[in-house]
Design a protein around this motif. Structure first.
Motif, PDB file in Angstrom:
ATOM      1  N   ILE A 165      31.550  56.855  43.754  1.00 38.91           N
ATOM      2  CA  ILE A 165      32.913  56.480  43.360  1.00 38.91           C
ATOM      3  C   ILE A 165      33.301  55.146  43.984  1.00 38.91           C
ATOM      4  CG2 ILE A 165      35.346  57.107  43.519  1.00 38.91           C
ATOM      5  CD1 ILE A 165      33.837  58.752  41.510  1.00 38.91           C
ATOM      6  N   ARG A 166      32.889  54.924  45.222  1.00 40.15           N
ATOM      7  CA  ARG A 166      33.211  53.666  45.896  1.00 40.15           C
ATOM      8  C   ARG A 166      32.523  52.485  45.207  1.00 40.15           C
ATOM      9  NH1 ARG A 166      35.292  54.306  51.199  1.00 40.15           N
ATOM     10  NH2 ARG A 166      35.507  56.509  51.789  1.00 40.15           N
ATOM     11  N   ASP A 167      31.265  52.686  44.817  1.00 39.89           N
ATOM     12  CA  ASP A 167      30.552  51.626  44.099  1.00 39.89           C
ATOM     13  C   ASP A 167      31.242  51.299  42.783  1.00 39.89           C
ATOM     14  OD1 ASP A 167      28.655  51.523  46.100  1.00 39.89           O
ATOM     15  OD2 ASP A 167      27.243  52.850  45.076  1.00 39.89           O
ATOM     16  N   ARG A 168      31.615  52.325  42.065  1.00 39.19           N
ATOM     17  CA  ARG A 168      32.277  52.105  40.770  1.00 39.19           C
ATOM     18  C   ARG A 168      33.632  51.422  40.954  1.00 39.19           C
ATOM     19  NH1 ARG A 168      31.067  57.865  37.621  1.00 39.19           N
ATOM     20  NH2 ARG A 168      28.940  58.108  38.430  1.00 39.19           N
ATOM     21  N   ALA A 169      34.328  51.789  42.015  1.00 44.17           N
ATOM     22  CA  ALA A 169      35.630  51.162  42.265  1.00 44.17           C
ATOM     23  C   ALA A 169      35.468  49.671  42.543  1.00 44.17           C
ATOM     24  CB  ALA A 169      36.319  51.850  43.447  1.00 44.17           C
ATOM     25  N   PHE A 170      34.428  49.296  43.290  1.00 40.78           N
ATOM     26  CA  PHE A 170      34.233  47.868  43.559  1.00 40.78           C
ATOM     27  C   PHE A 170      33.829  47.125  42.287  1.00 40.78           C
ATOM     28  CE2 PHE A 170      31.703  44.173  44.819  1.00 40.78           C
ATOM     29  CZ  PHE A 170      32.655  43.500  45.577  1.00 40.78           C
ATOM     30  N   LEU A 171      32.943  47.728  41.477  1.00 36.27           N
ATOM     31  CA  LEU A 171      32.583  47.104  40.201  1.00 36.27           C
ATOM     32  C   LEU A 171      33.810  46.907  39.324  1.00 36.27           C
ATOM     33  CD1 LEU A 171      29.290  48.983  39.215  1.00 36.27           C
ATOM     34  CD2 LEU A 171      29.501  46.668  40.103  1.00 36.27           C
ATOM     35  N   ALA A 172      34.737  47.856  39.402  1.00 32.53           N
ATOM     36  CA  ALA A 172      35.954  47.758  38.595  1.00 32.53           C
ATOM     37  C   ALA A 172      36.882  46.661  39.089  1.00 32.53           C
ATOM     38  CB  ALA A 172      36.688  49.097  38.593  1.00 32.53           C
ATOM     39  N   TRP A 173      36.643  46.181  40.310  1.00 37.30           N
ATOM     40  CA  TRP A 173      37.500  45.138  40.872  1.00 37.30           C
ATOM     41  C   TRP A 173      36.724  43.833  41.017  1.00 37.30           C
ATOM     42  CZ3 TRP A 173      42.450  44.969  40.778  1.00 37.30           C
ATOM     43  CH2 TRP A 173      43.149  44.018  41.505  1.00 37.30           C
ATOM     44  N   MET A 174      35.944  43.487  40.021  1.00 37.60           N
ATOM     45  CA  MET A 174      35.186  42.246  40.100  1.00 37.60           C
ATOM     46  C   MET A 174      34.870  41.766  38.691  1.00 37.60           C
ATOM     47  SD  MET A 174      34.261  40.212  42.409  1.00 37.60           S
ATOM     48  CE  MET A 174      33.036  39.432  43.424  1.00 37.60           C
ATOM     49  N   ALA A 175      35.752  40.947  38.120  1.00 42.89           N
ATOM     50  CA  ALA A 175      35.513  40.408  36.784  1.00 42.89           C
ATOM     51  C   ALA A 175      36.228  39.078  36.605  1.00 42.89           C
ATOM     52  CB  ALA A 175      35.959  41.408  35.718  1.00 42.89           C
ATOM     53  N   PRO A 176      35.866  38.047  37.388  1.00 41.88           N
ATOM     54  CA  PRO A 176      36.510  36.740  37.212  1.00 41.88           C
ATOM     55  C   PRO A 176      36.028  36.057  35.941  1.00 41.88           C
ATOM     56  CG  PRO A 176      34.742  36.577  38.806  1.00 41.88           C
ATOM     57  CD  PRO A 176      34.854  38.029  38.450  1.00 41.88           C
ATOM     58  N   ARG A 177      36.839  35.185  35.382  1.00 43.22           N
ATOM     59  CA  ARG A 177      36.453  34.380  34.221  1.00 43.22           C
ATOM     60  C   ARG A 177      36.172  32.969  34.695  1.00 43.22           C
ATOM     61  NH1 ARG A 177      37.065  39.567  33.149  1.00 43.22           N
ATOM     62  NH2 ARG A 177      37.065  40.018  30.933  1.00 43.22           N
ATOM     63  N   GLY A 178      35.319  32.244  33.961  1.00 47.86           N
ATOM     64  CA  GLY A 178      34.923  30.951  34.472  1.00 47.86           C
ATOM     65  C   GLY A 178      34.559  29.897  33.450  1.00 47.86           C
ATOM     66  N   ILE A 179      33.424  29.241  33.694  1.00 44.03           N
ATOM     67  CA  ILE A 179      33.053  27.998  33.050  1.00 44.03           C
ATOM     68  C   ILE A 179      32.970  28.108  31.530  1.00 44.03           C
ATOM     69  CG2 ILE A 179      31.238  26.258  32.873  1.00 44.03           C
ATOM     70  CD1 ILE A 179      32.847  26.188  35.477  1.00 44.03           C
ATOM     71  N   VAL A 180      32.183  29.039  31.035  1.00 52.96           N
ATOM     72  CA  VAL A 180      31.964  29.125  29.591  1.00 52.96           C
ATOM     73  C   VAL A 180      33.256  29.482  28.867  1.00 52.96           C
ATOM     74  CG1 VAL A 180      30.743  30.383  27.773  1.00 52.96           C
ATOM     75  CG2 VAL A 180      29.507  29.607  29.799  1.00 52.96           C
ATOM     76  N   ALA A 181      34.083  30.341  29.477  1.00 51.15           N
ATOM     77  CA  ALA A 181      35.367  30.691  28.847  1.00 51.15           C
ATOM     78  C   ALA A 181      36.225  29.444  28.663  1.00 51.15           C
ATOM     79  CB  ALA A 181      36.099  31.730  29.696  1.00 51.15           C
ATOM     80  N   GLY A 182      36.325  28.616  29.698  1.00 48.42           N
ATOM     81  CA  GLY A 182      37.143  27.413  29.593  1.00 48.42           C
ATOM     82  C   GLY A 182      36.569  26.394  28.628  1.00 48.42           C
ATOM     83  N   ALA A 183      35.242  26.226  28.670  1.00 53.73           N
ATOM     84  CA  ALA A 183      34.623  25.233  27.792  1.00 53.73           C
ATOM     85  C   ALA A 183      34.746  25.625  26.328  1.00 53.73           C
ATOM     86  CB  ALA A 183      33.152  25.066  28.171  1.00 53.73           C
ATOM     87  N   THR A 184      34.494  26.895  26.018  1.00 54.60           N
ATOM     88  CA  THR A 184      34.601  27.325  24.624  1.00 54.60           C
ATOM     89  C   THR A 184      36.049  27.336  24.163  1.00 54.60           C
ATOM     90  OG1 THR A 184      34.520  29.620  25.414  1.00 54.60           O
ATOM     91  CG2 THR A 184      32.468  28.681  24.586  1.00 54.60           C
TER      92      THR A 184
END
Length: 604
Positions: free
Chosen positions: A331-350
């Motif tokens: 559950i702890r592993d899943r909770a950390f995965l659920a709190w890690m989804a930044p957006r970045g380079i390709v999103a801005g470029a496209t």
């Protein structure tokens, strides 16, 4: 603008692009955290960096070409055979389910939060915002340092979702663009035609690239990067001339094809990431941020911030819950995965490329694509950048922060050094080739495995993401010299050290004026082995007070570990300054005296 204004603008863009990346690297932050506000402020402070005025009609073609190169590099990372088998299925579910659920949910949220966008813009935004990417995820993971399994899952998710998401963005973009002005009627034949043209051109260019690279690597390997750039440009322009905007499909598939073939070494082409692509990313984001006015941001800010909250608190947890159902993760592993989804380079470029072209096609709401993505990118990176480390510690999934030393070599000297560093409180990872050497290291409580330094640049990047220092103690002086060159390119020249070479035994001459020999230049591995055989030992002692670094007769100081866990390596016979509470590690024949003088509870 006059020629002087253009010269000033171009120079300022380059200075801001590269300078921001240097500052971000120094602060151990994703480059985008610095690039976006710097470009935004520069756009407010001066008109010289505003892309419409600086580049005029060249801006859109430049963005298209830059995005094509970035998407090729993203596709080049889409190598499924490099995904660890133990997490292969989980990563595949995260990418597959994540792209679908995120795209649909973001599109729905955008449609509810913003008025006047029409039917197509929410779909485009949903497709754009599914991507994350290694250029954003890896620096955060390096700072947070979660458990190894979580690092692997998040790293490969970021690597794989970039090209998959980019391809989805291209598909949706073509669907919206083919619907005509005002979105009146979608003609799937036009979209499929563009995708088919892009795929055909990409496949043909990939075959041509394989043939060219095979010859170039055989006769002129330093020309590999220019050859790749030539064919990327040819594929992008050729596909676009045959069918508008089919070039993005061509370059993405071209990179993916090259990544999954087995006959060409693609390591040299990954130089894009450290050179050309990094430069394009910096320039592109300064220009993109400069093109967003405060009024544009103010108009979308409430809705964009609400979108960030929905993506972080609802959509990402839903994706992780569905993807990790019945998996072995806690559950702890899943909770950390659920709190890690930044957006970045390709999103801005496209967003810049698609938004500009949809705006020119008079698609309702297209002018708000870039400001919304701008706020979402900056918001998610800041959110996760500030909270990921505390969340990891709260959940108990973070490894010990601080120094992590990579010791390369499985011989007794390498193991003795690694054990002493670990006793001093330094994180240690050991690379050893033989199964017996690995078993001996693990029996001593060391994290031992076989290194993959020479596999390819992407694998090396993933393996070294949390390493701060490296010590090369193998029996081959030639390997130590070559590996030092490779590692210094990643870790820095003041972070990589090797055992002194035997000038008479090495097949290759050592680099001129090389620094970073462990201890003294006469302490070759053979000499260290002789001293160990004669009774000397690797010993450590906590310093009781200030010291000028002078040790006992016959003692050779190798390391000083400060009370705060920082490692200082003795080189050239010079001893680092020590203070109370520091741990000194050295080679000494007087091991019994050291043991007698050590504070209670410290083991030699």
């Amino acid at each position: 603008m006059t020629s002087d204004d253009v010269l000033l603008g171009l120079g300022l863009v380059l200075v801001l692009a590269v300078g921001s990346q240097l500052v971000a690297g120094r602060l151990r932050l994703p480059a985008i955290v610095v690039l976006l506000p710097v470009g935004f402020v520069a756009g407010i402070a001066t008109d010289d960096v505003h892309p419409d005025q600086l580049l005029g009609q060249l801006y859109q073609p430049f963005v298209s070409l830059a995005v094509g190169v970035i998407l090729f590099e993203a596709g080049l990372r889409l190598s499924f055979r490099e995904v660890s088998q133990s997490i292969h299925n989980l990563v595949a579910r995260l990418v597959g389910i994540g792209v679908l659920v995120t795209g649909v949910c973001v599109a729905g949220a955008v449609a509810l939060l913003f008025d006047g966008l029409g039917d197509g813009v929410p779909l485009v935004l949903g497709a754009i915002l599914v991507v994350s990417g290694p250029t954003v995820v890896l620096p955060l993971l390096s700072f947070v340092r979660p458990a190894k399994t979580l690092r692997s899952i998040l790293t490969w998710e970021g690597v794989l979702v970039d090209p998959v998401g980019a391809l989805l963005g291209v598909v949706v973009f073509h669907a919206v663009l083919s619907s005509g002005n005002g979105g009146a009627g979608w003609h799937p034949g036009e979209m499929l035609g563009s995708i088919a043209v892009g795929a055909a051109v990409g496949a043909a260019a990939a075959v041509a690239l394989s043939l060219v690279l095979r010859e170039v690597q055989r006769t002129a390997p330093r020309q590999a990067v220019p050859a790749v750039l030539m064919l990327i440009a040819a594929a992008l322009v050729g596909a676009d001339l045959l069918r508008d905007d089919a070039g993005f499909v061509a370059t993405t598939l071209m990179g993916a094809f090259l990544a999954n073939q087995r006959h060409i070494d693609v390591s040299t082409t990954l130089e894009f990431h450290a050179t050309l692509v990094q430069l394009l990313i910096g320039v592109l984001f300064v220009l993109i941020a400069a093109s967003v006015s405060p009024a544009d941001v103010e108009a979308v800010l409430p809705g964009a911030l609400a979108l960030v909250a929905i993506m972080a608190l609802v959509i990402r947890p839903l994706v992780v819950a569905l993807s990790t159902w019945r998996s072995a993760l806690t559950i702890r592993d899943r909770a950390f995965l659920a709190w890690m989804a930044p957006r970045g380079i390709v999103a801005g470029a496209t967003a810049s490329a698609f938004g500009l072209q949809l705006e020119q096609a008079k698609v309702p709401g297209a002018d708000r694509i870039l400001p919304i993505v701008f706020v979402v990118i900056f918001g998610t990176v800041v959110l996760y950048g500030l909270t990921a480390a505390p969340v990891a510690r709260l959940l108990g999934v973070a490894e010990r922060a601080g120094t992590l030393v990579l010791v390369v070599g499985g011989n007794p000297m390498a193991r003795a050094v690694a054990e002493a560093l670990k006793r001093a409180g330094v994180g240690v990872r050991l690379w050893a080739g033989g199964a017996d050497q690995q078993a001996a290291a693990r029996a001593a409580g060391l994290d031992a495995d076989r290194g993959r330094l020479l596999v390819d640049a992407m694998t090396r990047e993933a393996e070294l993401e949390e390493v701060t220092d490296a010590l090369l103690v193998t029996a081959s002086d030639d390997f130590n010299a070559r590996a030092a060159v490779e590692l210094r390119a990643d870790l820095g020249h003041g972070r990589v050290f090797r055992v002194a070479p035997d000038a008479e035994a090495a097949d290759l001459a050592a680099p001129i004026h090389e620094h970073g020999f462990l201890g003294r230049e006469d302490l070759t591995l053979a000499e260290l082995g002789r001293r160990l055989a004669a009774g000397d030992r690797i010993v450590d002692q906590i310093v009781g007070g200030p010291s000028d670094g002078r040790g006992r007769d016959g003692e050779v100081q190798l390391f000083v570990v400060t009370a705060g866990g920082t490692l200082h390596v003795a080189t050239g016979g010079e001893r680092p300054e020590t203070h109370a509470g520091d741990t000194v590690i050295g080679l000494s024949g007087g091991a019994d005296e050291w043991r007698t003088n050590q504070p209670t509870g410290v083991q030699p």
